[in-house]
Design a protein around this motif. Structure first.
Motif, PDB file in Angstrom:
ATOM      1  N   UNK A 266       0.816  -1.212   0.000  1.00 26.06           N
ATOM      2  CA  UNK A 266       0.000   0.000   0.000  1.00 26.06           C
ATOM      3  C   UNK A 266       0.853   1.267   0.000  1.00 26.06           C
ATOM      4  N   UNK A 267       2.041   1.210   0.618  1.00 20.21           N
ATOM      5  CA  UNK A 267       2.812   2.457   0.775  1.00 20.21           C
ATOM      6  C   UNK A 267       4.274   2.346   0.368  1.00 20.21           C
ATOM      7  N   UNK A 268       4.721   1.186  -0.078  1.00 18.28           N
ATOM      8  CA  UNK A 268       6.153   1.031  -0.380  1.00 18.28           C
ATOM      9  C   UNK A 268       6.606   1.989  -1.472  1.00 18.28           C
ATOM     10  N   UNK A 269       5.801   2.154  -2.508  1.00 19.11           N
ATOM     11  CA  UNK A 269       6.187   3.042  -3.607  1.00 19.11           C
ATOM     12  C   UNK A 269       6.151   4.504  -3.167  1.00 19.11           C
ATOM     13  N   UNK A 270       5.307   4.815  -2.194  1.00 18.29           N
ATOM     14  CA  UNK A 270       5.281   6.162  -1.642  1.00 18.29           C
ATOM     15  C   UNK A 270       6.633   6.506  -1.034  1.00 18.29           C
ATOM     16  N   UNK A 271       7.224   5.533  -0.332  1.00 19.04           N
ATOM     17  CA  UNK A 271       8.530   5.747   0.282  1.00 19.04           C
ATOM     18  C   UNK A 271       9.580   6.102  -0.766  1.00 19.04           C
ATOM     19  N   UNK A 272       9.382   5.621  -1.999  1.00 16.74           N
ATOM     20  CA  UNK A 272      10.316   5.901  -3.089  1.00 16.74           C
ATOM     21  C   UNK A 272       9.915   7.146  -3.888  1.00 16.74           C
ATOM     22  N   UNK A 273       8.961   7.897  -3.345  1.00 17.84           N
ATOM     23  CA  UNK A 273       8.495   9.146  -3.965  1.00 17.84           C
ATOM     24  C   UNK A 273       7.993   8.900  -5.385  1.00 17.84           C
ATOM     25  N   UNK A 274       7.431   7.736  -5.626  1.00 19.48           N
ATOM     26  CA  UNK A 274       6.806   7.370  -6.908  1.00 19.48           C
ATOM     27  C   UNK A 274       7.782   7.496  -8.074  1.00 19.48           C
ATOM     28  N   UNK A 275       9.051   7.256  -7.781  1.00 23.41           N
ATOM     29  CA  UNK A 275      10.081   7.397  -8.812  1.00 23.41           C
ATOM     30  C   UNK A 275      10.443   6.035  -9.403  1.00 23.41           C
ATOM     31  N   UNK A 276      10.275   5.837 -10.706  1.00 31.44           N
ATOM     32  CA  UNK A 276      10.699   4.570 -11.311  1.00 31.44           C
ATOM     33  C   UNK A 276      12.201   4.362 -11.223  1.00 31.44           C
ATOM     34  N   UNK A 277      12.966   5.442 -11.159  1.00 29.84           N
ATOM     35  CA  UNK A 277      14.419   5.318 -11.047  1.00 29.84           C
ATOM     36  C   UNK A 277      14.810   4.818  -9.656  1.00 29.84           C
ATOM     37  N   UNK A 278      14.153   5.379  -8.615  1.00 28.73           N
ATOM     38  CA  UNK A 278      14.406   4.887  -7.267  1.00 28.73           C
ATOM     39  C   UNK A 278      13.929   3.446  -7.117  1.00 28.73           C
ATOM     40  N   UNK A 279      12.834   3.113  -7.783  1.00 28.88           N
ATOM     41  CA  UNK A 279      12.352   1.739  -7.749  1.00 28.88           C
ATOM     42  C   UNK A 279      13.391   0.796  -8.348  1.00 28.88           C
ATOM     43  N   UNK A 280      13.914   1.152  -9.510  1.00 23.65           N
ATOM     44  CA  UNK A 280      14.916   0.301 -10.158  1.00 23.65           C
ATOM     45  C   UNK A 280      16.166   0.186  -9.296  1.00 23.65           C
ATOM     46  N   UNK A 281      16.599   1.301  -8.711  1.00 26.62           N
ATOM     47  CA  UNK A 281      17.767   1.261  -7.847  1.00 26.62           C
ATOM     48  C   UNK A 281      17.539   0.425  -6.605  1.00 26.62           C
TER      49      UNK A 281
ATOM     50  N   UNK B 150       0.478  -1.041  -8.631  1.00 26.86           N
ATOM     51  CA  UNK B 150      -0.825  -0.555  -8.168  1.00 26.86           C
ATOM     52  C   UNK B 150      -0.946   0.956  -8.360  1.00 26.86           C
ATOM     53  N   UNK B 151       0.119   1.651  -8.066  1.00 23.42           N
ATOM     54  CA  UNK B 151       0.084   3.110  -8.210  1.00 23.42           C
ATOM     55  C   UNK B 151      -0.189   3.501  -9.658  1.00 23.42           C
ATOM     56  N   UNK B 152       0.504   2.879 -10.589  1.00 23.90           N
ATOM     57  CA  UNK B 152       0.348   3.252 -11.994  1.00 23.90           C
ATOM     58  C   UNK B 152      -0.987   2.768 -12.569  1.00 23.90           C
ATOM     59  N   UNK B 153      -1.642   1.834 -11.860  1.00 28.98           N
ATOM     60  CA  UNK B 153      -2.985   1.415 -12.267  1.00 28.98           C
ATOM     61  C   UNK B 153      -4.069   2.229 -11.563  1.00 28.98           C
ATOM     62  N   UNK B 154      -3.650   3.136 -10.683  1.00 30.75           N
ATOM     63  CA  UNK B 154      -4.614   3.998 -10.005  1.00 30.75           C
ATOM     64  C   UNK B 154      -5.231   3.415  -8.761  1.00 30.75           C
ATOM     65  N   UNK B 155      -4.653   2.334  -8.209  1.00 34.15           N
ATOM     66  CA  UNK B 155      -5.238   1.714  -7.017  1.00 34.15           C
ATOM     67  C   UNK B 155      -4.272   1.683  -5.848  1.00 34.15           C
ATOM     68  N   UNK B 156      -3.185   2.448  -5.930  1.00 34.20           N
ATOM     69  CA  UNK B 156      -2.180   2.375  -4.882  1.00 34.20           C
ATOM     70  C   UNK B 156      -2.565   3.064  -3.597  1.00 34.20           C
ATOM     71  N   UNK B 157      -3.520   3.994  -3.631  1.00 34.10           N
ATOM     72  CA  UNK B 157      -3.861   4.744  -2.436  1.00 34.10           C
ATOM     73  C   UNK B 157      -5.091   4.244  -1.705  1.00 34.10           C
ATOM     74  N   UNK B 158      -5.541   3.035  -1.994  1.00 39.64           N
ATOM     75  CA  UNK B 158      -6.761   2.539  -1.352  1.00 39.64           C
ATOM     76  C   UNK B 158      -6.456   2.094   0.068  1.00 39.64           C
ATOM     77  N   UNK B 159      -7.273   2.593   1.018  1.00 37.64           N
ATOM     78  CA  UNK B 159      -7.119   2.220   2.409  1.00 37.64           C
ATOM     79  C   UNK B 159      -8.486   2.215   3.079  1.00 37.64           C
ATOM     80  N   UNK B 160      -8.888   1.046   3.566  1.00 41.57           N
ATOM     81  CA  UNK B 160     -10.177   0.882   4.237  1.00 41.57           C
ATOM     82  C   UNK B 160     -11.326   1.444   3.412  1.00 41.57           C
TER      83      UNK B 160
END
Length: 402
Positions: A288-303, A386-396
């Motif tokens: 739910x929040x892992x990509x948020x920690x990477x500031x939604x950056x594909x470069x940080x994700x790859x790194x 999930x973020x790029x599909x538009x469902x990354x911010x769903x909570x309860x």
């Protein structure tokens, strides 16, 4: 050439682990704790500051009977008020809180309602602000401290006492404890300690606790904040959209004009009662929040994914593979590659042992950390998907814009 590449990667992995164990803020020792009450600093006969505990709650009717009485039953010698913010719940959260309050008439409980976050605000931060505003409006004098705590967190009877005593003695703007998470199911025992270990690796507690360090963080389940420091830092408005609110608040308070003093530690007696009975529940919690920690950056994700492979996959995979090659007569290069990779595996396993002891789990789990961290890599990748599909911010049931 291929052999040289594997040797280089194995040596790189070993170098990383030597750095982490020797020079990365002692993150792996898991040694930052509040003193026990008998040793806590602060005189018994002092004038204790007023405290308000703010509990954001969205659909928490099942959790509150296990946690809210631990706040209402505190033996804090000063004035302690509890504010529960019902964040547009649909399960009777407020009604449950009212019944629990009736069983503790000696402690004031105020229930305020929120219709959800306004535009630009994350849900939890908006609920925190709603509770803060309510506490300011209802009390004849503003409390000196605000305890932000989650609806699934249970506190020991002397919990607020110890937090305040520690904060007062060290003149801290923030005292935060990483609540002990449940490890009752097989999935929880496999995943939860690695989550705590990874958090400490990312934000070494000893560095967070040094005033001259730029490393800042907090743990959202238990954050005692000096009210004046929060106001001087600009208030919760400064982190309005933060979905990782604890790290954002810790950073805000520590960096307020270079004057902030914060402390983050571990605990065995402040614990979360929220169950994650299935592996899929834990997967969703992290994704739910892992990509948020990477500031939604594909470069940080790859790194990040590459880093996980070098740190955690290379030691066992390359080590065992080249050990077999060396034993089959592969010569000195194969032996060096195997030795470097296996040494890295031994070091990462050693670093995991204190966290396993914190959760009273056996040491045989330590060499399995690479497998767990590969799962974390998959969860992080799924978080980005999930973020790029538009469902990354769903909570309860609520979708929050990033």
């Amino acid at each position: 050439m291929t052999a040289l590449v594997f040797a280089g990667v194995a040596l790189l992995s070993l170098a990383i682990w030597l750095y982490l164990l020797l020079a990365h803020g002692r993150y792996w020792l898991a040694d930052q704790y509040l003193p026990a009450r008998a040793n806590a600093l602060g005189a018994q006969d002092r004038a204790w500051p007023d405290v308000v505990a703010i509990v954001p709650a969205r659909d928490e009717a099942d959790m509150l009977p296990l946690t809210l009485p631990t706040l209402l039953g505190q033996d804090y010698p000063g004035k302690l008020t509890v504010v529960l913010v019902d964040d547009a719940s649909s399960d009777g959260t407020s009604e449950v809180a009212e019944k629990l309050s009736a069983a503790h008439p000696g402690r004031a409980l105020h229930i305020v309602h929120s219709g959800g976050p306004p535009p630009g605000w994350a849900g939890k931060v908006a609920a925190m602000r709603r509770g803060f505003e309510a506490s300011e409006a209802s009390a004849p004098s503003a409390p000196q401290y605000v305890l932000f705590t989650d609806a699934d967190i249970a506190h020991p009877a002397d919990g607020v006492w110890r937090l305040v005593a520690f904060g007062e003695a060290r003149e801290l703007d923030l005292v935060s404890l990483m609540a002990r998470l449940r490890t009752e199911t097989a999935a929880e025992r496999a995943i939860v300690p690695a989550f705590v270990y990874s958090f400490a690796q990312l934000y070494p507690f000893a560095r967070v606790n040094r005033p001259n360090s730029r490393t800042a963080a907090a743990a959202g389940g238990c954050m005692l904040v000096r009210r004046n420091a929060l106001i001087q830092a600009g208030g919760l408005e400064q982190i309005a959209g933060a979905r990782i609110d604890d790290v954002a608040l810790g950073t805000l308070l520590k960096r307020r004009g270079g004057r902030g003093r914060t402390w983050l530690g571990l605990t065995a007696d402040v614990h979360s009662v929220r169950p994650y009975p299935r592996f899929s529940d834990l997967w969703d919690m992290i994704a739910r929040s892992a990509y948020t920690q990477l500031r939604y950056s594909p470069y940080l994700l790859a790194g990040t994914l590459l880093g996980l492979l070098i740190m955690y996959a290379v030691p066992p995979v390359v080590g065992l593979a080249f050990l077999g090659i060396a034993l089959a007569g592969g010569g000195t290069p194969a032996a060096v590659t195997a030795g470097a990779a296996l040494a890295a595996w031994a070091l990462l396993s050693l670093s995991y042992l204190p966290t396993l002891r914190l959760y009273r789990l056996r040491g045989w789990r330590a060499p399995l950390l690479p497998a767990v961290m590969m799962l974390y890599g998959a969860m992080t990748f799924d978080s980005a998907r999930r973020y790029h599909r538009g469902s990354g911010g769903r909570w309860k049931g609520r979708v929050e814009e990033s």
